[in-house]
Design a protein around this motif. Structure first.
Motif, PDB file in Angstrom:
ATOM      1  N   ALA A  94       0.838  -1.210   0.000  1.00 21.80           N
ATOM      2  CA  ALA A  94       0.000   0.000   0.000  1.00 21.80           C
ATOM      3  C   ALA A  94       0.869   1.256   0.000  1.00 21.80           C
ATOM      4  N   ALA A  95       1.973   1.229   0.739  1.00 21.58           N
ATOM      5  CA  ALA A  95       2.873   2.387   0.767  1.00 21.58           C
ATOM      6  C   ALA A  95       3.521   2.608  -0.593  1.00 21.58           C
ATOM      7  N   LEU A  96       3.955   1.539  -1.245  1.00 23.87           N
ATOM      8  CA  LEU A  96       4.551   1.665  -2.574  1.00 23.87           C
ATOM      9  C   LEU A  96       3.518   2.124  -3.597  1.00 23.87           C
ATOM     10  N   LEU A  97       2.312   1.620  -3.490  1.00 26.51           N
ATOM     11  CA  LEU A  97       1.239   2.050  -4.385  1.00 26.51           C
ATOM     12  C   LEU A  97       0.967   3.545  -4.206  1.00 26.51           C
ATOM     13  N   ALA A  98       0.924   3.991  -2.971  1.00 32.16           N
ATOM     14  CA  ALA A  98       0.717   5.417  -2.704  1.00 32.16           C
ATOM     15  C   ALA A  98       1.837   6.250  -3.332  1.00 32.16           C
ATOM     16  N   GLN A  99       3.067   5.761  -3.239  1.00 27.75           N
ATOM     17  CA  GLN A  99       4.200   6.486  -3.819  1.00 27.75           C
ATOM     18  C   GLN A  99       4.093   6.530  -5.334  1.00 27.75           C
ATOM     19  N   LEU A 100       3.671   5.436  -5.953  1.00 26.34           N
ATOM     20  CA  LEU A 100       3.497   5.435  -7.405  1.00 26.34           C
ATOM     21  C   LEU A 100       2.384   6.388  -7.839  1.00 26.34           C
ATOM     22  N   GLY A 102       1.915   9.257  -6.415  1.00 28.26           N
ATOM     23  CA  GLY A 102       2.353  10.614  -6.095  1.00 28.26           C
ATOM     24  C   GLY A 102       2.169  11.036  -4.656  1.00 28.26           C
ATOM     25  N   LYS A 103       1.818  10.105  -3.790  1.00 29.34           N
ATOM     26  CA  LYS A 103       1.660  10.417  -2.365  1.00 29.34           C
ATOM     27  C   LYS A 103       2.916   9.979  -1.627  1.00 29.34           C
ATOM     28  N   ARG A 104       3.024  10.369  -0.377  1.00 26.21           N
ATOM     29  CA  ARG A 104       4.228  10.042   0.394  1.00 26.21           C
ATOM     30  C   ARG A 104       4.207   8.627   0.964  1.00 26.21           C
ATOM     31  N   GLY A 105       3.040   8.107   1.264  1.00 26.23           N
ATOM     32  CA  GLY A 105       2.941   6.781   1.864  1.00 26.23           C
ATOM     33  C   GLY A 105       1.577   6.589   2.485  1.00 26.23           C
ATOM     34  N   GLY A 114       6.355   4.880   4.409  1.00 27.17           N
ATOM     35  CA  GLY A 114       6.585   5.484   3.108  1.00 27.17           C
ATOM     36  C   GLY A 114       7.757   6.427   3.180  1.00 27.17           C
ATOM     37  N   LEU A 115       7.721   7.433   2.340  1.00 29.24           N
ATOM     38  CA  LEU A 115       8.797   8.400   2.278  1.00 29.24           C
ATOM     39  C   LEU A 115       8.624   9.445   3.378  1.00 29.24           C
ATOM     40  N   THR A 116       9.695   9.762   4.074  1.00 33.22           N
ATOM     41  CA  THR A 116       9.598  10.740   5.155  1.00 33.22           C
ATOM     42  C   THR A 116       9.792  12.161   4.648  1.00 33.22           C
ATOM     43  N   ALA A 117      10.427  12.318   3.519  1.00 39.12           N
ATOM     44  CA  ALA A 117      10.607  13.639   2.914  1.00 39.12           C
ATOM     45  C   ALA A 117      10.161  13.559   1.460  1.00 39.12           C
ATOM     46  N   ARG A 118       9.771  14.678   0.913  1.00 33.78           N
ATOM     47  CA  ARG A 118       9.324  14.692  -0.487  1.00 33.78           C
ATOM     48  C   ARG A 118      10.528  14.433  -1.387  1.00 33.78           C
ATOM     49  N   PRO A 119      10.545  13.314  -2.141  1.00 30.27           N
ATOM     50  CA  PRO A 119      11.696  12.982  -2.978  1.00 30.27           C
ATOM     51  C   PRO A 119      11.631  13.692  -4.329  1.00 30.27           C
TER      52      PRO A 119
END
Length: 129
Positions: A94-100, A102-105, A114-119
């Motif tokens: 779910a975290a990887l899906l959120a990142q794909l 455009g969300k952080r996690g 997920g990502l702790t900072a905007r990459p």
């Protein structure tokens, strides 16, 4: 000298997820990059992983929630281990899906995964690249 009280089942679950979700996420991301599927196909697969984890949690979540602290053996131990592992993979998916998307996690059980900072755009592993 007194021993500290053991963690309750919810705190143990959060501690486990904090450790296991990043490991599962790294494994899933590596596999997605190796498979080189198009992004939409990867999203569909990640949704399936997350749904499967939800089903497992719905079916067997009681073994995680209502632990009495006694050691488990045999079938009971396998059920706890399998359910916890599937939950960690589902949260990671779910975290990887959120990142794909455009969300952080995602937030799950009081923790953020997920990502702790905007990459930068190039920092997010994309399947098929």
């Amino acid at each position: 000298m007194c021993q500290p009280e053991p963690l309750n089942a919810f705190d143990e679950l959060r501690l486990f997820l904090d450790f296991a979700v990043p490991l599962c996420g790294a494994d899933i991301a590596y596999k997605l990059m190796q498979w080189e599927h198009p992004v939409e196909q990867a999203k569909t697969w990640l949704r399936g992983e997350a749904k499967r984890a939800g089903g497992s949690l719905g079916e067997n979540g009681d073994v995680l929630q209502f632990s009495d602290g006694r050691p488990r053996f045999g079938h009971a131990q396998n059920r706890v281990v399998r359910t916890a592992g599937e939950l960690a993979r589902g949260v990671a998916a779910a975290a990887l899906l959120a990142q794909l998307e455009g969300k952080r996690g995602v937030e799950a059980f009081g923790g953020f995964y997920g990502l702790t900072a905007r990459p930068a755009e190039t920092d997010i592993p994309r399947p098929g690249r």
